[in-house]
Enzyme design. Sequence first.
Site, PDB file in Angstrom:
ATOM      1  N   ASN A   9      73.791  44.000  16.801  1.00  0.00           N
ATOM      2  CA  ASN A   9      73.213  44.380  18.094  1.00  0.00           C
ATOM      3  C   ASN A   9      74.082  45.468  18.725  1.00  0.00           C
ATOM      4  O   ASN A   9      75.188  45.188  19.183  1.00  0.00           O
ATOM      5  CB  ASN A   9      73.135  43.136  18.987  1.00  0.00           C
ATOM      6  CG  ASN A   9      72.527  43.429  20.348  1.00  0.00           C
ATOM      7  OD1 ASN A   9      72.310  44.590  20.711  1.00  0.00           O
ATOM      8  ND2 ASN A   9      72.260  42.381  21.099  1.00  0.00           N
ATOM      9  N   HIS A  21      64.188  46.363  19.826  1.00  0.00           N
ATOM     10  CA  HIS A  21      65.625  46.167  20.018  1.00  0.00           C
ATOM     11  C   HIS A  21      66.127  45.272  18.892  1.00  0.00           C
ATOM     12  O   HIS A  21      65.494  44.272  18.555  1.00  0.00           O
ATOM     13  CB  HIS A  21      65.871  45.525  21.380  1.00  0.00           C
ATOM     14  CG  HIS A  21      67.304  45.142  21.597  1.00  0.00           C
ATOM     15  ND1 HIS A  21      68.342  45.983  21.286  1.00  0.00           N
ATOM     16  CD2 HIS A  21      67.864  44.003  22.083  1.00  0.00           C
ATOM     17  CE1 HIS A  21      69.482  45.373  21.578  1.00  0.00           C
ATOM     18  NE2 HIS A  21      69.223  44.177  22.058  1.00  0.00           N
ATOM     19  N   CYS A  44      71.137  45.952  27.210  1.00  0.00           N
ATOM     20  CA  CYS A  44      70.479  46.332  25.944  1.00  0.00           C
ATOM     21  C   CYS A  44      69.175  47.096  26.149  1.00  0.00           C
ATOM     22  O   CYS A  44      68.655  47.677  25.201  1.00  0.00           O
ATOM     23  CB  CYS A  44      70.247  45.105  25.080  1.00  0.00           C
ATOM     24  SG  CYS A  44      71.767  44.304  24.583  1.00  0.00           S
TER      25      CYS A  44
HETATM   26  N1  COA Z   1      78.942  30.462  12.728  1.00  0.00           N
HETATM   27  C1  COA Z   1      78.747  29.178  12.430  1.00  0.00           C
HETATM   28  N2  COA Z   1      78.290  28.276  13.310  1.00  0.00           N
HETATM   29  C2  COA Z   1      78.013  28.705  14.554  1.00  0.00           C
HETATM   30  C3  COA Z   1      78.188  30.073  14.931  1.00  0.00           C
HETATM   31  C4  COA Z   1      78.677  30.957  13.945  1.00  0.00           C
HETATM   32  N3  COA Z   1      78.874  32.255  14.193  1.00  0.00           N
HETATM   33  N4  COA Z   1      77.803  30.198  16.213  1.00  0.00           N
HETATM   34  C5  COA Z   1      77.407  28.998  16.634  1.00  0.00           C
HETATM   35  N5  COA Z   1      77.524  28.091  15.642  1.00  0.00           N
HETATM   36  C6  COA Z   1      77.213  26.676  15.655  1.00  0.00           C
HETATM   37  C7  COA Z   1      77.197  26.109  17.047  1.00  0.00           C
HETATM   38  O1  COA Z   1      78.489  25.756  17.452  1.00  0.00           O
HETATM   39  C8  COA Z   1      76.276  24.921  16.880  1.00  0.00           C
HETATM   40  O2  COA Z   1      77.011  23.876  16.307  1.00  0.00           O
HETATM   41  P1  COA Z   1      76.768  22.337  16.747  1.00  0.00           P
HETATM   42  O3  COA Z   1      75.346  22.067  16.425  1.00  0.00           O
HETATM   43  O4  COA Z   1      77.754  21.613  15.923  1.00  0.00           O
HETATM   44  O5  COA Z   1      77.051  22.336  18.224  1.00  0.00           O
HETATM   45  C9  COA Z   1      75.249  25.380  15.846  1.00  0.00           C
HETATM   46  O6  COA Z   1      75.877  26.499  15.183  1.00  0.00           O
HETATM   47  C10 COA Z   1      73.933  25.825  16.442  1.00  0.00           C
HETATM   48  O7  COA Z   1      74.206  26.680  17.545  1.00  0.00           O
HETATM   49  P2  COA Z   1      73.052  27.281  18.401  1.00  0.00           P
HETATM   50  O8  COA Z   1      73.663  28.101  19.485  1.00  0.00           O
HETATM   51  O9  COA Z   1      72.050  26.241  18.770  1.00  0.00           O
HETATM   52  O10 COA Z   1      72.364  28.242  17.291  1.00  0.00           O
HETATM   53  P3  COA Z   1      71.094  29.129  17.428  1.00  0.00           P
HETATM   54  O11 COA Z   1      70.157  28.815  16.334  1.00  0.00           O
HETATM   55  O12 COA Z   1      70.541  29.173  18.836  1.00  0.00           O
HETATM   56  O13 COA Z   1      71.675  30.571  17.125  1.00  0.00           O
HETATM   57  C11 COA Z   1      72.269  32.580  18.272  1.00  0.00           C
HETATM   58  C12 COA Z   1      72.632  31.126  18.009  1.00  0.00           C
HETATM   59  C13 COA Z   1      73.305  33.161  19.217  1.00  0.00           C
HETATM   60  C14 COA Z   1      72.273  33.325  16.963  1.00  0.00           C
HETATM   61  C15 COA Z   1      70.850  32.642  18.881  1.00  0.00           C
HETATM   62  O14 COA Z   1      70.734  31.724  19.949  1.00  0.00           O
HETATM   63  C16 COA Z   1      70.504  34.006  19.393  1.00  0.00           C
HETATM   64  O15 COA Z   1      70.460  34.947  18.645  1.00  0.00           O
HETATM   65  N6  COA Z   1      70.216  34.122  20.691  1.00  0.00           N
HETATM   66  C17 COA Z   1      69.869  35.377  21.269  1.00  0.00           C
HETATM   67  C18 COA Z   1      71.099  36.176  21.490  1.00  0.00           C
HETATM   68  C19 COA Z   1      70.801  37.601  21.770  1.00  0.00           C
HETATM   69  O16 COA Z   1      69.952  38.170  21.153  1.00  0.00           O
HETATM   70  N7  COA Z   1      71.539  38.157  22.707  1.00  0.00           N
HETATM   71  C20 COA Z   1      71.439  39.497  23.071  1.00  0.00           C
HETATM   72  C21 COA Z   1      70.147  39.762  23.740  1.00  0.00           C
HETATM   73  S1  COA Z   1      70.075  41.429  24.128  1.00  0.00           S
END
Ligand code: COA
Length: 326
Positions: A283, A253, A116
């Site tokens: 993204n 980004h 990215c």
């Molecule tokens: N829809 C609904 N529920 C979802 C889901 C979706 N698309 N994706 C995950 N969940 C659930 C998980 O299974 C988890 O459930 P549980 O509590 O029963 O286990 C719950 O939501 C929380 O998941 P978690 O991973 O802790 O959520 P989060 O607040 O960290 O958000 C991201 C997840 C991926 C959105 C976040 O971590 C993020 O954006 N990270 C950075 C990713 C990124 O930017 N990557 C590229 C960098 S260049």
Amino acid sequence: MTQQVFARIAGTGSYLPEKVVTNDDLAKVVDTSDEWIAARTGIRQRHVAADGETTGDLAYHAAVRALEAAGVQASELDLIVLGTTTPDLVFPSTACLVQHRLGAAGCPAFDVNAACSGFVYALTIADKFIRSGAAKTALVIGSETLTRMVDWNDRTTAVLFGDGAGAVVLKADTETGILSTHMHADGSKKELLWNPVGVSVGFKENEPNAGVRINMSGNDVFKHAVKALDSVVEETLEHNGLDRHDIDWLIPHQANLRIIEATAKRLDMPMERVVVTVDKHGNTSSGSVPLALDAAVRSGKVQRGQLLLLEAFGGGFTWGSALLRY
Ligand code: COA
């Protein structure tokens, strides 16, 4: 005394595939909802390349628009650098394919893979060429078809990514332009965000992970991204002897609205001065910063003479920034 030369953005362009996939569309395929995606990421929709539409196609259209905006002919280019992690082919590079289509034969053309951060890395390289006198007119592109490596059944990644491309034409300028660039990488965190498929490691068709493409520990990536971006914006300000209030626009980004808000908070910037396109684009990896920049330029938000801070973070990990007078 030799006069200092800057690389100045002469024109911007971008291109998004026609097909739009909304959060509600995704909720029909996986167990997710518009509410969850919007609240956790700020994303409402993303564009998805049509069958047969490639990273090179998106890059070409973005490049044509940037050249038009700059009033530059492809034959005037003496450098093409393209950031991508989803090239059309293993080789030739996507930059070479685009060069041919543009009719810019002869100038160096190459891809940069920094996930990215690809556009910020590519911009940095082109800036160095122009500053050193090795190039006068450069085309820098960030282009991706990340949805090609999305597992649509994995709700933890499928909701995050989209396709798109952005480009800038840089011209040597004796007055102003890119003031500084800063690049970093930390290869020790590979497995927090990666695509384990590859040429040299073999394609391993029959292993359990075959077909699973983007692997990500979302929470860990989130924490590392916020920390790295905080540190690189501090480094950029310090390097230029600037106060955080001097920045006119933050062009980050576009991975997650919460990460963007954290960086804005660090800079004490109101969200009105932050360019946000993640809601519409998702993204788009290397495409994200130049897409956001082009949107801000074309909407009239960004004006000539303003100070812009671009930053990105991605798999590798890689991260970086560019401070420029537009
Ligand atoms: N829809 C609904 N529920 C979802 C889901 C979706 N698309 N994706 C995950 N969940 C659930 C998980 O299974 C988890 O459930 P549980 O509590 O029963 O286990 C719950 O939501 C929380 O998941 P978690 O991973 O802790 O959520 P989060 O607040 O960290 O958000 C991201 C997840 C991926 C959105 C976040 O971590 C993020 O954006 N990270 C950075 C990713 C990124 O930017 N990557 C590229 C960098 S260049």
